[in-house]
Each structure stands twice: as C-alpha cells, then as structure tokens.
Design a protein around this motif. Structure first.
Motif, short mmCIF file in Angstrom:
data_model
loop_
_atom_site.label_atom_id
_atom_site.label_comp_id
_atom_site.label_asym_id
_atom_site.label_seq_id
_atom_site.Cartn_x
_atom_site.Cartn_y
_atom_site.Cartn_z
N ARG A 51 11.91 25.15 -19.96
CA ARG A 51 13.10 25.77 -20.72
C ARG A 51 14.12 24.63 -21.10
N ASP A 52 14.45 23.73 -20.39
CA ASP A 52 15.19 22.60 -20.71
C ASP A 52 14.74 21.82 -21.77
N LEU A 53 13.43 21.52 -21.67
CA LEU A 53 12.86 20.81 -22.97
C LEU A 53 13.00 21.60 -24.00
N LEU A 54 12.70 22.87 -24.13
CA LEU A 54 12.82 23.79 -25.30
C LEU A 54 14.34 23.92 -25.95
N GLY A 59 18.62 21.65 -29.76
CA GLY A 59 20.10 21.52 -29.92
C GLY A 59 20.89 22.20 -29.18
N ALA A 60 20.38 22.73 -27.79
CA ALA A 60 21.32 23.48 -27.01
C ALA A 60 20.93 22.90 -25.61
N GLY A 206 2.76 23.78 -33.44
CA GLY A 206 2.93 22.39 -33.46
C GLY A 206 3.31 21.94 -32.14
N LEU A 207 3.84 22.68 -31.15
CA LEU A 207 4.11 22.22 -29.86
C LEU A 207 3.00 22.25 -28.95
N LEU A 208 1.64 22.34 -29.48
CA LEU A 208 0.43 21.75 -28.63
C LEU A 208 0.23 22.60 -27.48
N GLY A 209 1.16 23.64 -27.18
CA GLY A 209 0.62 24.65 -26.14
C GLY A 209 -0.51 25.67 -26.24
N PRO A 210 -0.99 26.42 -25.20
CA PRO A 210 -1.93 27.22 -25.29
C PRO A 210 -1.56 28.54 -25.98
N VAL A 211 -2.49 29.32 -26.42
CA VAL A 211 -2.13 30.73 -26.89
C VAL A 211 -1.59 31.61 -25.87
N GLY A 212 -0.80 32.43 -26.73
CA GLY A 212 -0.16 33.55 -25.50
C GLY A 212 1.12 33.07 -25.08
N SER A 265 1.74 20.03 -22.04
CA SER A 265 1.46 19.28 -23.38
C SER A 265 2.67 18.66 -23.91
N LEU A 266 3.80 19.12 -23.69
CA LEU A 266 5.13 18.64 -24.11
C LEU A 266 5.35 17.29 -23.48
#
Length: 382
Positions: A51-54, A59-60, A206-212, A265-266
C-alpha cells in the motif's frame, strides 16, 4: 521467443517473484487480516508495505491507507462509477482514448444522454484549447472526468495536469478518475498536486505483478459507496458499512498470495535496465514507417511516447501480420481492437484494428532489431 505483449500482461517477472510464488505453500497460509500464524502475518506485512509503495508511486506518500486492493483495474473503475451516488452518463467527461473498462460501465449507467468525449488531436491527445471552449458551452455540469493516463493502443501519455486545470477552471467541483493501468510506472503521477480523486491501478502489466491484482486510490472514502459488502475482519459486530479505510472497499478474502508477490516484484524491480521509450522508441517507429512502409500509430511528440505502439501493413490484415510474426519468427504481439473501440475510433482504425508492440524493462534493443528484420521480411523484403 521474443515477448512484445507486455501491455496485456508483462513477462518475465522478477526472479524473486517467481521464487516467492513457488514456495508460498511451504508453510501454513491463512487469510489476510484474520489468521495469526507467522507465515500469514509476514505476508500480510508485505501487503501493508505494498500500500505504501503504491501510494508513493502516485504522489500520495504517507497515505497508504487510501489504497484499497481489488482484483484488477476494471473492478477499481467500476467501484467509482457505480459508487458515486446518482451519477448519470451525461455528467461524465471521457478522454478520447478510453478502454472498455471505462466505456462499458459508463455507457451502461442509464438510458439518458451520452457522456461528453473530450476533443482530440490526431494521436488521441486531448486538445486543451478545444476542451476549454467546449466546457464553456456545456449546459450540464460534469461531476466526473475520466482520464486514460497512457493509451493501450499507441502509448500516448496524456497531459493530465493540463486537462485537470482546464476542467477545474470551468467546473471546480468536478471529480477526477485516472485510469493508470498502462501508465504505471511509465509516467509521473502526482495526485496531491493535481487534485486527483481516484486512481485505478493494475498489478500485472508494467508493475510486474501477477494477474488478479489491482488497487484503487480513494481520496475521500465517503464520496463513493462500496461496490461489494461483506466481511472485512474489522468491527465484525457491526452490520452497517464501515467508514474505516481501507476495509471500506475490501470485503471478502484478500488475494494474499498475489498481493505479496506483487510487493516482491516492486522490491526487486529491474531499475538497472533501461526502458526503451521516448525518443529512442519514436526513432524506431519512424524507421518502420519511412523505411519499411508500415502505417504506425504513436504519440506525435516523443516526450509523450510510452513503451508501446501499433502498426498496420499497407497490404493484408493485422491478424495475418501478427500470426506470421509469431509462427515464422517467434515474436509475440497482439492484434485486434484491444478492448478499446473509443480509442480506435479516435485513431481511425476501428475497422482494421492494429498490431500492438508493447515493451517492458526486460526487452532489449537487440530484440527490436530482430523485430525490424522480421517486419522487413513480412513486407516483401524491402
């Protein structure tokens, strides 16, 4: 195989992501927010860090609790469109390059007048001067403006700040929903500076995570009602909807495996690899058009060019070209309308579709050279 279909789902994923998924069930695994075993708590901590990374990415910074997890960007978009009380489609402004994740729920809201499409230039970028003129003649005050941050057809990055400024000059109370499914992490987003109310995010591109995996940023949680209601693991003795964030929009069992893998991933994002976009990609696109004779669809300005674009052969269909690239050269692309008929109408390709080439940080200039040679052969060996 050379993989140029990253706008659908990115490949490969970071090695640490794959190891994380492979060993996820080496230990007992319970439910996020409910179970107390050490493995579940460890993964739950990763979800909170996600959550914090996103939040920082858009910009939040320091507002991780405003990030609510969904199964994809489409669910996030529907949460806003169906959660704004009494919203009618005639009260919505749409950018000219919208995906069906936006268009279908918007056009399905009611049977009244259609939404207003923002005027576009030839590459799909919003014409700010024409938009300002249009807004001055509006008879219905828009309640919501939806912006596609980066097109999934030609990689155009919209000037979000300019659009927000133009709309808010005429309608200061209009809310903004940003579809960032393709935009992240390829363009700068600042919800605080721009005054964006909602941001829809997906994990598997683009954020290289999994589907879903997906997420929704909500500035004011009371501005919309939840799309779903149910158990949250928070104040379970109460039958009314909670106003507490992020639980307000996270009913049901969380995708703990997918979200923790997204976090991994991030944390292991290949920042050392140079993404091919902007002027470098614009020059390559120019060569395809002027040296090989393909019709190309990209941003008019290289500074607004993200890591994807589309092409069409002068003769033959998009499907035939895409199939030949795959079966003869082992190059994966995607052909068709790409779930974005509004964007294809804007670009004049609704009857043909296009072949889309989309990159990730793992693609190389050598792979682009192989694509060029394959396209040269497909075009008769020019």
């Amino acid at each position: 195989m050379i993989y140029f279909d990253n706008a659908s789902t990115s490949y490969p994923k970071p090695e640490a992501h794959c190891r994380h998924i492979a060993h996820i069930y080496d230990f007992p695994l319970g439910s996020y927010g409910r179970s107390r075993d050490s493995h579940t708590l460890e993964l739950s901590t990763q979800v909170e860090s996600l959550r914090d990374l996103l939040a920082s990415t858009i910009g939040a910074k320091g507002q991780g609790e405003q990030i609510c997890f969904t199964k994809n960007a489409t669910e996030a978009i529907n949460t806003v469109l169906k959660g704004l009380p009494g919203l009618q489609k005639r009260e919505i402004l749409l950018s000219p390059m919208e995906h069906n994740a936006v268009a279908r729920p918007v056009y399905g809201l009611d049977k009244g007048a259609d939404p207003t499409l923002m005027p576009a230039k030839s590459d799909g970028s919003v014409d700010i001067a024409a938009l300002s003129e249009l807004l001055r003649s509006q008879t219905t005050a828009p309640r919501l403006c939806v912006i596609n941050g980066m097109s999934n057809i030609n990689g155009l990055k919209q000037d979000i700040a300019a659009i927000v400024s133009a709309v808010r000059t005429c309608y200061p109370h209009c809310a903004f929903l940003l579809d960032a499914a393709q935009a992240l992490p390829y363009m700068h987003i600042d919800v605080q500076a721009w005054g964006i109310d909602y941001v829809a995010i997906t994990g598997h591109k683009g954020l290289l995570g999994p589907v879903g995996t997906g997420a929704l940023y909500v500035r004011d949680p009371l501005s919309i009602t939840p799309l779903m209601r149910g158990g949250t693991g928070f104040r379970s003795e109460e039958l009314a909807d909670t106003t507490h964030m992020p639980e307000r929009f996270e009913s049901g069992t969380m995708n703990l495996i997918g979200l923790s893998a997204w976090y991994v991933s991030l944390k292991h994002y290949p920042c050392e690899r140079e993404l091919i976009e902007g002027a470098t990609l614009s020059n390559f696109i120019h060569r395809l058009e002027h040296e090989l004779g393909y019709r190309t669809f990209a941003a008019s300005e290289s500074s607004k060019q993200g890591p994807l674009f589309s092409i069409l052969p002068r003769q033959g269909s998009a499907a035939t070209l895409s199939d030949r690239l795959y079966y003869d050269f082992g190059i994966t692309t995607r052909f068709g309308i790409h779930c974005a008929p509004l964007a294809h109408r804007t670009l004049g390709t609704i009857n043909t579709g296009t072949v889309r080439i989309s990159l990730s940080p793992y693609n190389t200039t050598d792979e682009l050279s192989e694509l060029y040679e394959a396209l040269r052969i497909c075009n008769g060996g020019l």
